[in-house]
Design a protein around this motif. Sequence first.
Motif, PDB file in Angstrom:
ATOM      1  N   ASP A 152       0.931  -1.304  -0.047  1.00  0.00           N
ATOM      2  CA  ASP A 152      -0.100   0.083  -0.016  1.00  0.00           C
ATOM      3  C   ASP A 152       0.857   1.144   0.009  1.00  0.00           C
ATOM      4  OD1 ASP A 152      -2.260   1.504  -0.146  1.00  0.00           O
ATOM      5  OD2 ASP A 152      -2.307   1.378   2.222  1.00  0.00           O
ATOM      6  N   PHE A 153       1.960   1.259  -1.069  1.00  0.00           N
ATOM      7  CA  PHE A 153       2.711   2.251  -1.045  1.00  0.00           C
ATOM      8  C   PHE A 153       2.041   3.567  -1.771  1.00  0.00           C
ATOM      9  CE2 PHE A 153       5.905   4.967  -2.948  1.00  0.00           C
ATOM     10  CZ  PHE A 153       6.939   4.994  -2.168  1.00  0.00           C
ATOM     11  N   ARG A 154       2.045   4.675  -0.781  1.00  0.00           N
ATOM     12  CA  ARG A 154       1.283   5.898  -1.266  1.00  0.00           C
ATOM     13  C   ARG A 154       2.108   6.741  -2.160  1.00  0.00           C
ATOM     14  NH1 ARG A 154      -2.811   6.964   3.648  1.00  0.00           N
ATOM     15  NH2 ARG A 154      -3.312   4.992   3.939  1.00  0.00           N
ATOM     16  N   GLY A 155       2.492   6.285  -3.348  1.00  0.00           N
ATOM     17  CA  GLY A 155       3.255   7.157  -4.322  1.00  0.00           C
ATOM     18  C   GLY A 155       3.130   6.618  -5.606  1.00  0.00           C
ATOM     19  N   ASN A 156       3.835   7.294  -6.651  1.00  0.00           N
ATOM     20  CA  ASN A 156       3.840   6.984  -8.025  1.00  0.00           C
ATOM     21  C   ASN A 156       4.767   5.638  -8.184  1.00  0.00           C
ATOM     22  OD1 ASN A 156       6.017   8.316  -8.645  1.00  0.00           O
ATOM     23  ND2 ASN A 156       4.743  10.236  -8.963  1.00  0.00           N
ATOM     24  N   PRO A 157       4.801   5.167  -9.467  1.00  0.00           N
ATOM     25  CA  PRO A 157       5.790   4.304  -9.657  1.00  0.00           C
ATOM     26  C   PRO A 157       7.062   4.540  -9.564  1.00  0.00           C
ATOM     27  CG  PRO A 157       3.968   3.943 -11.179  1.00  0.00           C
ATOM     28  CD  PRO A 157       3.647   5.269 -10.410  1.00  0.00           C
ATOM     29  N   ILE A 158       7.410   5.845  -9.994  1.00  0.00           N
ATOM     30  CA  ILE A 158       8.831   6.312  -9.903  1.00  0.00           C
ATOM     31  C   ILE A 158       9.482   6.443  -8.402  1.00  0.00           C
ATOM     32  CG2 ILE A 158      10.470   8.474 -10.335  1.00  0.00           C
ATOM     33  CD1 ILE A 158       8.789   8.908 -12.680  1.00  0.00           C
ATOM     34  N   GLN A 159       8.442   7.057  -7.494  1.00  0.00           N
ATOM     35  CA  GLN A 159       8.758   7.103  -5.940  1.00  0.00           C
ATOM     36  C   GLN A 159       8.860   5.726  -5.409  1.00  0.00           C
ATOM     37  OE1 GLN A 159       5.270   9.418  -5.530  1.00  0.00           O
ATOM     38  NE2 GLN A 159       6.581  11.186  -4.971  1.00  0.00           N
ATOM     39  N   TYR A 160       7.978   4.790  -6.150  1.00  0.00           N
ATOM     40  CA  TYR A 160       8.117   3.256  -5.530  1.00  0.00           C
ATOM     41  C   TYR A 160       9.513   2.560  -5.742  1.00  0.00           C
ATOM     42  CZ  TYR A 160       6.621  -1.671  -4.765  1.00  0.00           C
ATOM     43  OH  TYR A 160       6.555  -2.809  -4.375  1.00  0.00           O
ATOM     44  N   VAL A 161       9.805   2.778  -6.766  1.00  0.00           N
ATOM     45  CA  VAL A 161      11.117   1.982  -7.472  1.00  0.00           C
ATOM     46  C   VAL A 161      12.244   2.973  -6.687  1.00  0.00           C
ATOM     47  CG1 VAL A 161      10.390   1.017  -9.521  1.00  0.00           C
ATOM     48  CG2 VAL A 161      11.403   3.158  -9.541  1.00  0.00           C
ATOM     49  N   SER A 162      12.305   4.195  -6.643  1.00  0.00           N
ATOM     50  CA  SER A 162      13.342   4.886  -5.752  1.00  0.00           C
ATOM     51  C   SER A 162      13.098   4.541  -4.342  1.00  0.00           C
ATOM     52  CB  SER A 162      12.892   6.278  -5.803  1.00  0.00           C
ATOM     53  OG  SER A 162      13.019   6.941  -7.160  1.00  0.00           O
ATOM     54  N   HIS A 163      12.219   4.217  -3.690  1.00  0.00           N
ATOM     55  CA  HIS A 163      12.052   3.478  -2.332  1.00  0.00           C
ATOM     56  C   HIS A 163      12.767   2.244  -2.202  1.00  0.00           C
ATOM     57  CE1 HIS A 163      10.260   3.153   1.767  1.00  0.00           C
ATOM     58  NE2 HIS A 163       9.829   1.803   1.422  1.00  0.00           N
ATOM     59  N   LEU A 164      12.757   1.547  -3.326  1.00  0.00           N
ATOM     60  CA  LEU A 164      13.420   0.245  -3.307  1.00  0.00           C
ATOM     61  C   LEU A 164      14.814   0.151  -3.889  1.00  0.00           C
ATOM     62  CD1 LEU A 164      10.470  -1.915  -4.600  1.00  0.00           C
ATOM     63  CD2 LEU A 164      11.497  -1.782  -2.259  1.00  0.00           C
ATOM     64  N   GLY A 165      15.567   1.605  -4.089  1.00  0.00           N
ATOM     65  CA  GLY A 165      16.800   1.493  -4.270  1.00  0.00           C
ATOM     66  C   GLY A 165      16.988   2.031  -5.710  1.00  0.00           C
ATOM     67  N   ALA A 166      16.321   2.258  -6.695  1.00  0.00           N
ATOM     68  CA  ALA A 166      16.504   2.732  -7.962  1.00  0.00           C
ATOM     69  C   ALA A 166      17.026   4.158  -8.078  1.00  0.00           C
ATOM     70  CB  ALA A 166      15.397   2.515  -8.732  1.00  0.00           C
ATOM     71  N   THR A 167      18.017   4.538  -8.738  1.00  0.00           N
ATOM     72  CA  THR A 167      18.300   5.825  -9.213  1.00  0.00           C
ATOM     73  C   THR A 167      18.368   5.838 -10.769  1.00  0.00           C
ATOM     74  OG1 THR A 167      20.888   5.163  -9.396  1.00  0.00           O
ATOM     75  CG2 THR A 167      19.747   5.529  -7.053  1.00  0.00           C
TER      76      THR A 167
END
Length: 268
Positions: A184-199
């Motif tokens: 239930d991540f409250r953000g868009n896909p870019i914010q989601y993958v960034s949360h998981l370490g993507a740059t």
Amino acid sequence: MLPALKKYLLLPKLVKLSSGAPKDPGVAWDQYWGRVEATGARGDVLWDSGSDHELQGYLEHLTRQLDPSLPLVDVGCGSGVFSRALAPYFPHVLGVDVSANAVARAAAESAGVERVSYLAADMTAPAGIGAVAEALAVAGFPGEANVFIRGVLHVLKRPAQSALAGQLHRLVGKQGRVFLAETDFRGNPIQYVSHLGATPHFIPEPLEKAIRALPVPGRFGAQQRRRAFSEASWDVVEDGPVTIETRPLTSPDRPEQIPGYFAVLQAR
């Protein structure tokens, strides 16, 4: 402000990576599981933390709210991690996945584990629930069952979510209950993958493999649950926040944590 804006430099890369994913979700999942070489904390599967820490957070709800005399159906079992872990708490656990490759891996990794079996079936369809009922009967458990769902509904489209809820209503009957835990991540896909370490310059390999191969995930919280599991058909016994864990991505041994939602549901 600049770091936040830099995240959006990921967008072209994400679009390119995801463009080759099969449009049919069933095909996508089967191809994905066919390419998995290893599971666990050092494996290829993004959502397999290799730890029982997340499950420990669920057990109090599961043991208190679900009838321990009924079998449990693990929907979207993948490699069977949760199916195996839940076997001591129920008379039988049936792991079900739309991917035959996932079921084959789950069966192989469960060799020697008692009270667990697996089935390849699409549980959004009546035929899938029929196959589940037959498999439970063969295992010696005809009739109603409990259901465990972790990380499935948030990757389904709305019609498929509602279809799955309808089929589960038939399966649980009067005595069974559904336990679900979802991202239930409250953000868009870019914010989601960034949360998981993507740059913009680096995406962790398990995350990149998921982006390349699988349907784009959404979120599944209380609002999405109300749409899929209508109040006319379901009672909410309990719900609230949980933490979903993935395999370590940004450190050697610490699983990543994603805000999640859980609910225990009973059919009306």
